[in-house]
Every structure is written in structure tokens, then in C-alpha cells.
Design an enzyme around this catalytic site. Structure first.
Site, PDB file in Angstrom:
ATOM      1  N   GLU A 338       4.640  -3.257   0.731  1.00 39.94           N
ATOM      2  CA  GLU A 338       5.281  -2.042   0.362  1.00 39.94           C
ATOM      3  C   GLU A 338       5.827  -1.988  -1.022  1.00 39.94           C
ATOM      4  O   GLU A 338       5.450  -0.885  -1.844  1.00 39.94           O
ATOM      5  CB  GLU A 338       6.631  -1.613   1.162  1.00 39.94           C
ATOM      6  CG  GLU A 338       6.145  -1.815   2.669  1.00 39.94           C
ATOM      7  CD  GLU A 338       5.263  -0.623   3.129  1.00 39.94           C
ATOM      8  OE1 GLU A 338       5.033   0.312   2.198  1.00 39.94           O
ATOM      9  OE2 GLU A 338       4.563  -0.913   4.029  1.00 39.94           O
ATOM     10  N   ASP A 412      -3.795   2.673   5.079  1.00 31.58           N
ATOM     11  CA  ASP A 412      -4.064   3.174   3.567  1.00 31.58           C
ATOM     12  C   ASP A 412      -5.505   3.393   3.436  1.00 31.58           C
ATOM     13  O   ASP A 412      -6.120   4.155   2.491  1.00 31.58           O
ATOM     14  CB  ASP A 412      -3.760   1.889   2.681  1.00 31.58           C
ATOM     15  CG  ASP A 412      -2.244   1.484   2.828  1.00 31.58           C
ATOM     16  OD1 ASP A 412      -1.490   2.495   3.242  1.00 31.58           O
ATOM     17  OD2 ASP A 412      -1.792   0.107   2.851  1.00 31.58           O
TER      18      ASP A 412
END
Ligand code: ATP
Length: 508
Positions: A338, A412
Site C-alpha cells: 500500500e 491492480d
């Protein structure tokens, strides 16, 4: 004394019968039996009447449709305007009859779920002082041929009766998910659907200007392209109104409407929430306000603060926090992943990170919330490349620290591939202007790697230059679980040899 009239009459009849039998010699048995049958019949009819009355009461009482006016609908200014113009046909009946204009029979509202189509239909009924009947396309789907069609007939009948009963001159029928019954007919496969649609077309053709009560059909769908052309031809659903996701101003308006009955703290800046909720529908915004109030109640507070709303946005966007217990190694990996996204985002778009979180929600173990600076409907190649870099940041960080990647990057990569696809289809790649049919899987693979390899190495370089930031932010993130955008920027600035802005220019 007149209180006991019924009792006296009941007592008098057997005495009379006894008198006739004993003194006059009349055979009273047939009279007695007929009286008994008659009483039983009266009793049955009466009790049925009572049941029907109870039934009517039940059906009509508990749901007086709350009058919904156009003021209660946030944003959607253009849709409201178009709808009001169309409805004026129903309001100024004499004028349109004088000019020989055919009646408006159907209005189609198209747009994503939760954007307020049902609200618009209700407001239309209120505006035209019509009674309102609603149904959903899926209610007409039955296994047995003909049932759907008869339900359509009943719906129109119910609308007419309801208007007459309420003394209204018109009725609005709202059919949500109209694509379920109004889908393209394929001649044979789905005969039940065809019959239902045919019945709907017949009912629409039966609507006349001079009819009383006048009927207006409002349909809603988010798949207009699926509808049968017969339904869309002039004289049927010939007004199409797009009800889109609200823009920032619209979102603010919707938030205001749903904040009316809620006490807000001083810091509860609805403009900021409107900016952070890009892509939210009206229904999601309503949910944000409701969830924020629930969070305030959990905190035992009297007013809803900004942090409650911020938590509510996370909940609506990502789902409720889950109890999944991750191991220490997993948590570290997720935190670094993250931070990879967050650092890349701050470098390519300074000021864009709103929060970094290490709490499991929905499928994700952690997430970064971004601040869209403004609503966008057009994207340039540099913008999309930055978007790809931010998405690659997580995998790049894992490679930097562990030398490998994990399944955590799957989402992603899906996002990255869809951006590359839309870049190629919009003619933004070196392939020039292309038609999707010209593209073989090999060509797709080639264009993916030519764009992604270059961007991935840029991201890795950018993160390697800021290795220090990971170390200092990791501790805080693992301890606190969330890191606000401002605290994250402070950490980043403290660790930067160069100011953030310059570093961004250096890379891009
Ligand atoms: P669907 O296609 O899923 O039926 P819809 O477009 O008909 O959705 P509505 O049922 O009208 O959406 O909206 C659902 C709820 O979301 C409303 O009851 C209301 O609370 C809120 N909402 C949606 N849009 C708006 C809006 N423009 N202004 C205020 N509230 C809204």
C-alpha cells in the site's frame, strides 16, 4: 326500548310460528327451513363483504405514497428539466388537444442503478397530480405463458381504477428494469417474454388523448441497447432521458438533502465529501450519510463529524471491515504494498492521497484512498500513464523489498490492463488508430509489455529513491492501521532529500 328491537323481533318470530302451527294448523316447517337458509345466506354474504372491506383497507391503508417533489432530488438538473418539459404535455391537455398533438405515452429513463430514476417517476406523478403505480420488470417473468401478459393488463387496470378512486385525471405507471420484459424479441425462444411485451405494446397503443384517466408510462433501464425497437419507436417510449451519475455539484446537493435530518459537527465539510465521492450514485451517497450517522452513534456522539463520513465512504466503497486475521508477515507485505501505491501517487500527483489503511475490507487487506482533485470525463495519455504507475506501485514495492510479488497485485493488474486496452482503443498508443478486430492476442501482449515495462521501471526507480520513507511509514501504519493523507505527506517530506514537487518533475 328501541335498543332491544332486534331481540324482540327474534323472540316474536318463534311465538308467531308456534301460534300458526297450533291454532291455525298451518304447516310451518317449510317456512322455518326457508327462513333458516335465508339467514345463513345473509350471514355468508355479510361476512364476505366484511372480509372484502378488511382486504381493501389493508391494501390501501398502510402505503400512502409519500409525495415526492423534484426539490427532493439532488443534482440531475438536466434530467429534471427534460422530464418537466415532457410532463407539461400531460398538464396542458387542452392545448395539446387543440393543436392535434398526439399524447405522450412513454418516457424512458436510462442510467446506472441508484441514480434516482424511481424518485423522478414519483416526482412526475406528483407534478402532474396523477396517481402512481409501480412495478418491476422481473415481476412479469413467469414460467407459464400468458401470466406476464395478464399481469400487464392488471397493472393498467389498477392504474385506471386507482386514479378514478382518487379523483385524479391521470395516472403514472412506473416499470423499473423494463429491459427484462422489453428485451429484443428473438421470435420463438422466449414466447412468454414476447407475449408480455406484445401486451405492453397493445396497452400503450390503447392510450388516447381524450381518455380519462390519462395514462403515462415511465420505464427505467440501465441497458437501453437491449430494448426491442418496437418499444422505442415514435408513439411509444419516444422520450429518452439520461439519468447519469451526479457530478460534484450534484453530489453536494444530494448530500445536503440527506443531511437535512442529521446533526452535523462543525468540521463536517460536505464539499470535501462530495469531492471524495467521485463516481458515487445518489443511493451510495444516501448510504454514506446513513453509515456516518451510525458511526457517530457507535462513538456515542451527538453530531456527525468529518471522520465518520470518511469512514462511511470507505465502507460504501470497499465494504465493511472484515475480521480476517492476517499474519505479521502478511501485514508487513500489505503495508509495503500500500505504501508503494501511496508514494507513487504522491510523487506523480502531489496532494492526492487521502488515506492509507491497513484494515481488511471486502476482499482487500489494505487500501489507499485517493482524492480526485476534480471530476474528469476525458483522459489524456500522460494522465492514464500516471494512473498505471500508481496501480503498479504495490507490486513494484513488493519486488523492491522481497524480490518477488504476491497475489495481492491481481486486482491492480486487472485495472492496469483495462487502462492499456482503453488507451489502445482510443488511439493513444504507438499502434495509432485501431479497430479492436485488428488486434490479435499477440498484438495485445506486445502493446501491454511495451507500455508496462517502461512504466514499471520508472516506478521501481522512483520507489528505490524513497526507500527510507517505507521504513519510517511502515512502523506507524502497522501500529495505527491508518495514516491520513496529511500525516503521510509529512513523513514523505521529512524523508525527502528533494521537495516532493521537484521530485515529481524529475521523474515524469
Ligand atoms: P434502480 O435502477 O436500482 O432502481 P434508481 O435509479 O431507480 O435505481 P432510486 O430508487 O430512485 O434509484 O434511488 C434509490 C435511493 O437513493 C433513493 O431512495 C434516495 O434515497 C437515493 N437517491 C438516489 N438518487 C438520488 C438523488 N438524485 N437525490 C436524492 N437522493 C437520491
Amino acid at each position: 326500548m328501541h335498543k332491544y328491537k332486534k331481540e324482540i323481533a327474534i323472540g316474536f318470530i318463534p311465538v308467531l310460528l308456534l301460534f300458526l302451527q297450533l291454532y291455525i294448523g298451518l304447516n310451518v316447517i317449510p317456512i322455518f327451513i326457508s327462513a333458516l337458509v335465508l339467514t345463513a345466506l345473509i350471514y355468508i354474504v355479510r361476512s364476505r363483504g366484511n372480509l372484502a372491506a378488511i382486504g381493501n383497507e389493508r391494501r390501501s391503508k398502510p402505503r400512502p405514497p409519500a409525495p415526492m417533489s423534484f426539490e427532493e432530488i439532488g443534482g440531475q438538473e438536466r434530467a429534471k428539466q427534460e422530464l418537466i418539459e415532457a410532463l407539461d404535455f400531460l398538464v396542458h391537455v387542452e392545448r395539446i388537444a387543440k393543436l392535434g398533438i398526439r399524447p405522450l405515452k412513454g418516457i424512458l429513463l436510462t442510467g446506472p442503478p441508484g441514480t434516482g430514476k424511481t424518485l423522478l417517476a414519483k416526482a412526475a406523478a406528483h407534478y402532474t397530480d396523477s396517481s402512481y403505480v409501480a412495478a418491476s420488470g422481473s415481476e412479469f417473468v413467469e414460467m407459464y405463458v400468458g401470466v406476464g401478459a395478464s399481469r400487464i393488463r392488471d397493472l393498467f387496470k389498477e392504474a385506471r381504477q386507482k386514479a378514478l378512486k382518487a379523483g385524479k385525471g391521470s395516472a403514472v405507471i412506473f416499470i423499473d428494469e423494463i429491459d427484462v420484459i422489453g428485451g429484443k424479441r428473438d421470435g420463438g425462444q422466449h414466447r412468454e417474454y414476447d407475449q408480455t411485451l406484445n401486451q405492453l405494446l397493445t396497452e400503450m397503443d390503447g392510450i388516447h388523448t381524450d381518455e380519462s384517466p390519462r395514462i403515462l408510462l415511465i420505464g427505467a433501464t440501465n441497458r437501453k441497447e437491449m430494448l426491442d425497437t418496437a418499444l422505442l419507436r415514435p408513439g411509444r417510449f419516444d422520450r429518452h432521458i439520461a439519468v447519469d451519475l451526479p457530478d460534484k455539484k450534484g453530489r453536494r446537493h444530494i448530500l445536503d438533502i440527506h443531511a437535512r435530518n442529521k446533526p452535523l459537527a462543525e468540521d463536517a465539510d460536505l464539499n470535501r465529501i462530495a469531492a471524495e465521492s467521485f463516481g458515487f450514485s445518489g443511493a451510495q451517497l444516501e448510504s454514506v450519510m446513513n453509515e456516518a450517522a451510525i458511526y457517530a452513534m457507535r462513538d456515542d456522539e451527538e453530531e456527525i463529524a468529518l471522520r465518520h463520513m470518511s469512514m462511511a465512504i470507505d465502507k460504501v466503497m470497499m465494504g465493511e471491515r472484515t475480521d480476517r486475521e492476517a499474519t505479521k508477515e502478511e501485514r508487513d507485505r500489505v503495508a509495503l504494498h500500500e505504501l508503494g501505491h501511496a508514494i507513487t501517487a504522491e510523487v506523480v500527483r502531489p496532494g492526492s492521497v487521502s488515506q492509507v489503511a491497513l484494515s481488511p475490507r471486502g476482499q482487500a487487506l489494505g487500501y489507499v484512498r485517493h482524492n480526485p482533485q476534480q471530476d474528469r470525463y476525458l483522459y489524456t495519455r500522460p494522465f492514464l500513464e500516471k494512473q498505471i504507475m500508481i496501480a503498479l506501485g504495490g507490486a513494484a514495492a513488493e519486488e523492491l523489498f522481497y524480490g518477488d510479488r504476491s497475489t495481492g497485485s491481481r486486482g491492480d493488474f486487472d485495472q492496469v490492463l483495462s487502462i492499456v486496452r482503453s488507451m489502445a482503443e482510443s488511439g493513444l498508443t504507438e499502434l495509432g488508430i485501431i479497430d479492436e478486430r485488428m488486434m490479435t492476442p499477440d498484438k495485445w501482449a506486445q502493446i501491454n509489455s511495451s507500455i508496462l515495462d517502461e512504466l514499471m521501471s520508472r516506478v521501481k526507480r522512483l520507489l528505490a529513491e524513497r526507500r527510507q520513507v517505507f521504513t519510517s511509514a511502515l512502523d506507524v501504519l502497522v501500529r495505527e492501521e491508518t495514516l491520513s493523507g496529511d500525516s503521510f505527506r509529512e513523513l514523505l517530506a521529512a524523508n525527502e532529500a528533494l521537495p516532493v514537487q521537484e521530485a515529481a518533475q524529475d521523474i515524469i
